[in-house]
Write a protein that holds these residues in place. Structure first.
Motif, short mmCIF file in Angstrom:
data_model
loop_
_atom_site.label_atom_id
_atom_site.label_comp_id
_atom_site.label_asym_id
_atom_site.label_seq_id
_atom_site.Cartn_x
_atom_site.Cartn_y
_atom_site.Cartn_z
N LEU A 119 0.59 -1.20 -0.37
CA LEU A 119 0.23 0.09 0.23
C LEU A 119 1.17 0.84 0.23
N ILE A 120 1.69 0.77 0.67
CA ILE A 120 2.99 2.76 0.89
C ILE A 120 3.39 2.94 -0.21
N ALA A 121 3.62 1.50 -1.25
CA ALA A 121 4.75 1.41 -2.57
C ALA A 121 3.75 2.17 -3.10
N GLY A 122 1.86 1.90 -3.27
CA GLY A 122 1.96 2.61 -4.25
C GLY A 122 1.84 4.14 -4.60
N TRP A 123 1.40 4.05 -3.20
CA TRP A 123 1.09 5.43 -2.50
C TRP A 123 2.36 6.66 -3.15
N VAL A 124 3.27 5.56 -2.92
CA VAL A 124 5.28 6.08 -3.13
C VAL A 124 4.68 6.40 -4.81
N GLN A 170 -2.43 11.42 4.67
CA GLN A 170 -2.87 12.51 3.93
C GLN A 170 -2.14 14.14 4.38
N GLY A 171 -1.35 13.39 5.58
CA GLY A 171 -0.25 14.90 5.73
C GLY A 171 0.89 15.03 5.00
N ILE A 172 1.46 13.53 4.54
CA ILE A 172 2.86 13.68 3.44
C ILE A 172 1.68 14.80 2.55
N SER A 173 0.93 13.67 1.93
CA SER A 173 -0.38 14.32 0.90
C SER A 173 -0.53 15.54 0.37
N MET A 223 6.65 12.49 -0.37
CA MET A 223 6.41 10.89 -0.70
C MET A 223 7.32 10.14 -0.46
N ALA A 224 8.46 10.36 -0.98
CA ALA A 224 8.88 8.91 -1.23
C ALA A 224 10.02 8.80 0.37
N ALA A 225 9.90 9.87 1.13
CA ALA A 225 10.68 10.02 2.25
C ALA A 225 10.13 9.53 3.47
N GLU A 235 7.57 2.12 5.82
CA GLU A 235 7.49 0.62 5.93
C GLU A 235 9.04 0.31 7.01
N ARG A 236 9.54 1.22 7.69
CA ARG A 236 10.64 1.22 8.34
C ARG A 236 9.91 0.72 9.50
N TRP A 237 8.72 1.96 10.08
CA TRP A 237 7.00 1.52 11.16
C TRP A 237 6.81 0.27 10.89
N ILE A 238 6.31 0.07 9.87
CA ILE A 238 5.80 -1.57 9.56
C ILE A 238 6.76 -2.66 10.07
N ASP A 239 8.05 -2.40 9.80
CA ASP A 239 9.10 -3.53 10.28
C ASP A 239 9.07 -3.52 12.00
N SER A 240 8.45 -2.64 12.22
CA SER A 240 9.10 -2.51 13.53
C SER A 240 8.19 -3.57 14.31
N LEU A 241 6.60 -2.97 13.69
CA LEU A 241 5.25 -3.45 13.83
C LEU A 241 4.96 -5.30 14.07
#
Length: 193
Positions: free
Chosen positions: A92-97, A163-166, A178-180, A186-192
């Motif tokens: 999902l995140i990759a799609g946003w990027v 939404q904020g980064i958009s 958006m890329a950053a 992604e790091r956050w998802i990995d940490s969860l």
């Protein structure tokens, strides 16, 4: 069945083309600046035909919201084919990027529409909120599958971050933001996981 009948079945009808065109043009121009003629032109439909399918501009806006919800449903269905919730969330995140250039020009399709419609009192604000709620609900299911008891809060945080980064990406016309943020999420998802 003749070949021409088969082609007609695969080609979206005028109503569907108008709804899809409305979603695109409203994203690019906003509700107030968009005319029915703009939408008809994008859909390759004579302007006079619009009234056969949609009596008012609000009807077309509502159809555009329906198109956003349908696109979201198709996207999440495709993501659901991935084996793990971790992979789904990162996809999902990759799609946003991937959409960062479009976001830099026009913002998030649903978010910008929600912001614009929020200032109205005709019920369209609640219709677009349902589209946003659909995505939050989907993300919550992913976090629940990850075994998180705080799945709803995490889902809201994820969608809020997007939404904020958009808004920032669009306001500053800076797709690199958006890329950053995508890398951070992604790091956050990995940490969860």
């Amino acid at each position: 069945m003749t070949d021409s009948h088969r082609r007609e079945r695969r080609t979206p009808g005028k109503r569907e083309r108008l709804a899809a065109a409305a979603a695109e043009v409203l994203h690019e121009q906003g509700v107030e600046k968009t005319t029915l003629a703009d939408i008809a032109h994008r859909a390759h439909v004579p302007t006079g035909n619009v009234y056969y399918y949609f009596k008012t501009k609000n009807d077309l806006v509502e159809a555009a919201i329906g198109t956003h919800r349908q696109n979201l449903s198709q996207m999440t269905a495709a993501l659901d084919a991935l084996p793990t919730p971790h992979e789904r969330l990162k996809a999902l995140i990759a799609g946003w990027v991937e959409q960062r250039e479009t976001t830099a020009r026009f913002g998030c399709p649903t978010g910008t529409l929600a912001s614009e419609l929020d200032k109205r009192t005709d019920g369209l604000d609640t219709a677009v909120a349902d589209a946003m709620r659909d995505l939050i609900d989907w993300a919550e299911r992913q976090f629940t599958e990850l075994g998180r008891s705080d799945a709803r809060e995490l889902a809201v945080a994820l969608i809020a971050a997007y939404q904020g980064i958009s808004v920032l990406t669009n306001t500053l016309r800076a797709p690199d933001l958006m890329a950053a943020e995508g890398r951070r999420l992604e790091r956050w998802i990995d940490s969860l996981a």
